[in-house]
Each structure stands twice: as C-alpha cells, then as structure tokens.
Design an enzyme around this catalytic site. Structure first.
Site, PDB file in Angstrom:
ATOM      1  CD  GLU A 164      -2.685  -1.531   2.381  1.00  0.00           C
ATOM      2  OE1 GLU A 164      -2.654  -0.703   3.319  1.00  0.00           O
ATOM      3  OE2 GLU A 164      -3.325  -2.604   2.451  1.00  0.00           O
ATOM      4  CG  HIS A 287      -4.579   0.238   6.240  1.00  0.00           C
ATOM      5  ND1 HIS A 287      -4.088  -1.044   6.210  1.00  0.00           N
ATOM      6  CD2 HIS A 287      -4.483   0.634   7.537  1.00  0.00           C
ATOM      7  CE1 HIS A 287      -3.721  -1.415   7.424  1.00  0.00           C
ATOM      8  NE2 HIS A 287      -3.954  -0.410   8.258  1.00  0.00           N
ATOM      9  CD  GLU A 362      -8.443   0.089   3.946  1.00  0.00           C
ATOM     10  OE1 GLU A 362      -7.696   0.180   2.956  1.00  0.00           O
ATOM     11  OE2 GLU A 362      -8.301  -0.790   4.820  1.00  0.00           O
TER      12      GLU A 362
END
Length: 405
Positions: A164, A287, A362
């Site tokens: 990531e 993330h 995210e």
C-alpha cells in the site's frame, strides 16, 4: 535481482457479484483450494461484491466457473503487470538523495529514512525516533514533531501492509505540511499538538515490494514453506478471530501467537510506554484502498462506548476530505464498513492503550478500483491534500468534544 522479480503478465482482475448462498460457498471453496486466485476480501454473504486476481493460466477455468454457477463478473484489468510497469516509471532509485524527495514519485525505504534524518538536522522541533527493529533487523524509524511542551499527541501509522505505497507517501506528505504549511489551521495542528509519524512500520515488507514482489502485503518472517504475517492481524485485539487466518500461506495469516512479530510487538511496546507519558489521544492508521474512514471495532457489530462521537468525527472528516477534490468516502465502524477483522492495530490502541480516537483510513481508489494498490504517483499529492483536510477536521472535532482537554 530483477530477473527474480515476481511478474503478473496477463493476470486479470475480476469483480464478481455473489447473489446466492451457493455463490458464497463456491468462492469460499475456491479461496481455500486455489493458489492461482488472489482474493482481496473473503466471500461472506449474498449481495457482496468481491475482487479477485486470477493467474493468466487459470483465466479459462475461472470464466468457466462464472458460467457454470451463473455468477456475474466483470474484468477490471486484463493485464495487472501493465499497471506495475507504468508505475515503475515514477519510482525513484534506492540511491535517490533526500534532496530529491517529493510527492510526485514513490521512494525506496532508504530515501524515506534519509529524508527523515535530514528533517531532524534542519529543524530543532523534529526528532528521529525508533520503534525497534524488524524481523530482518531493519530499524523502524519515525519522527516526533513537538514545537512546545505539554501538548497532547497524535500517532500516525503508515505502511503496515507493504504493497500500500500510497500510505507512507501520504504520511510523509502530511508530516511535510505540518512542517512547512502557512495555512492557519495546519499551523495550529503543528503548534498545539505533538505528532509521531512512522511511515513504514513494516520495513522488510516495503523493501520486498519494491525489489521482489510489488503486491507483497505481509512482513518477512518465515513460517514453514511460507513467509510473512499480516501485521494488522497480529495485535492483541480478538487475536486469531474472525477475518484472520491460521494458515501461514494466507494473506491475512495472524501469526504464531499474539505479538509473535517483532514489528507489531515493537509498535505496541512503544504505545504502552508512551500513551500516557506523551499524552497520545489519537491514533491514525493509513491504508489503501477503498475510500473509507473507520473506527473500532473490527470483530464485532457491538458499538464502542463513544460510537456516536467517533461517527461524528468520521462524518466531519469525510465532509472535509470530499470538499477538496470531490473524492467520495464511506465511514463507520470497521465491522460495518469494510469486513469483519481481528487483531488490528486501531482496535488494540482503542481497547488496550485506551486511545479514545482511533481511526483507519482506506485511501484511494474506490472499492472497484482498477489500480488497487498500484495507485499512480500523480495521485499522491491530491490524496495528501484531501487527507490533510480530513486530519484537520478530525482534530478540530475531537478537540470540540473534549478529547484533548
């Protein structure tokens, strides 16, 4: 060695729609038995969409499976390697000097660390700090930013999942903003709060994703014939429970025991030692991907005591983020927003370290992203800008609610 690098030529990325209990069972069986299909998420219930990467030699079998069981699926990407090849043009070499550091490229671990060292030499309010060492003996290096005494502190975790790359890039972008920005709201954050930034808490995995396998997620500790533990399943928060695996070859393997991994243990030890001493009131993990902002808990639908506060903080942060570039986010508890999971860092920080505002981003792209973890480097700066706006909103709302009193 470049000749030993993993390649994904003509690997396809599928998005499938699970309509029935039979569909769920088929894909649960497929994940258990196939090492040619890489699942991004698990089959859990009808009505769910699932992203799966299929090896080139299994495309015909996979298409046959969709036909036989009447599963609707679409191809998001016909050649995953082509995405990796395009991205590679915007990766600076490991020898890049810290003076070359920017937010238009992705950088090797060595340059990120050198840049952090340079920051501490330039600025009296910046200190290089360490969590400990990784399995392969690399330092887990971070920065403490503190412009005045007696501030409450915010801890930012990046790069726990190696592939990531937008996570460490966003962490360094926000750190740079706190150092250089003239925006009054960012100056306030930088002056009246202490900050801990650890952009790559999984340095071995991050290095491996640059040098050997772009899509590597875990750390590099060997377990039998396989390697690596999902560090975000190794914390003492319902460890080994739903949404984690006891199979060392699985992408979400939770490890040999709670805190079996030196990286997770080092992070937890640092927080235990410093949460009260440094007045850490907020823990933020970065993330990708899916465009979500989430808070505890991951393993249960039960609501935490300050659920309404965390939902309000999340809503304000998403509104601020969306206002920058129009990027749409969803928010809520981890369990209700993404999927059930156990052993995660923010749940542990919330429950065990008693850090009341613990959040996970995210970052881009959307859930059906064709980029997945291979977000083009030209998006680093806009992601940083919108995430910075969210950080401002998180701290302002948490301050208003008394979390920094």
């Amino acid at each position: 060695m470049a000749e030993n690098r993993a390649r994904y030529d003509h690997y396809r990325l599928y998005r499938v729609q699970l309509e029935t209990d039979q569909h769920v069972q088929v894909f649960q069986d497929l994940e258990a038995k196939s090492d040619s299909c890489t699942f991004y998420g698990h089959a859990r219930q009808p009505g769910q969409q699932l992203t799966i990467m299929v090896a080139a030699n299994k495309v015909a079998d996979f298409e046959d499976l969709l036909d036989r069981f009447l599963v609707t699926g679409r191809v998001l990407e016909y050649n995953v390697q082509s995405r990796i090849d395009v991205e590679a043009k915007n990766v600076k070499p490991a020898t890049a000097a810290p003076s070359e550091f920017d937010w238009n490229h992705y950088f090797h671990l060595e340059t990120i660390y050198a840049w952090m060292d340079e920051l501490s030499q330039k600025h009296s309010f910046i200190t290089v700090t360490f969590l400990g060492n990784s399995y392969e003996g690399r330092p887990i290096k971070g920065i403490k930013l503190s412009r005045k005494p007696d501030n409450k502190a915010i801890f930012v975790e990046g790069g726990i999942h190696a592939r990531e790359w937008i996570s460490p890039a966003t962490a360094t972008f926000i750190l740079n903003q706190l150092i250089t920005s003239q925006d009054p709201k960012i100056v306030d954050l930088s002056t009246n709060y202490d900050w801990f930034f650890f952009p790559t808490v999984n340095p071995d995995g991050y290095k491996f994703s640059f040098e050997s396998d772009r899509l590597w997620r875990k750390n590099r500790q060997p377990y039998g014939i396989c390697r690596g533990v999902d560090l975000n399943r190794n914390f003492d928060s319902n460890w080994g429970g739903i949404g984690s695996s006891d199979d060392p070859c699985s992408y979400d393997f939770s490890g040999g025991s709670v805190f079996s991994e030196p990286e997770a243990k080092a992070l937890a030890d640092f927080i235990r030692k410093n949460a009260e001493k440094e007045r850490i009131r907020t823990y933020i993990a970065l993330h990708s991907y899916s465009q979500l902002l989430m808070f505890p808990l991951g393993h249960t639908p039960e609501k935490v005591a300050n659920y309404e506060h965390l939902q309000s903080i999340t809503d304000k942060a998403i509104a601020a983020l969306t206002a920058v570039h129009g990027t749409e986010f969803q928010g809520g508890s981890k369990h209700e927003t993404i999927y059930p999971s156990s052993g995660g860092s923010i749940d542990w920080a919330y429950q065990e370290a008693k850090i009341p505002v613990s959040l996970t981003f995210e970052l881009r792209g959307p859930p059906d992203s064709t980029d997945m973890f291979i977000l083009p480097a030209e998006q680093i700066t806009p992601v940083g800008e919108e995430t910075m706006a969210a950080f401002v909103a998180i701290v302002e709302e948490a301050q208003r609610m008394g979390y920094y009193d």
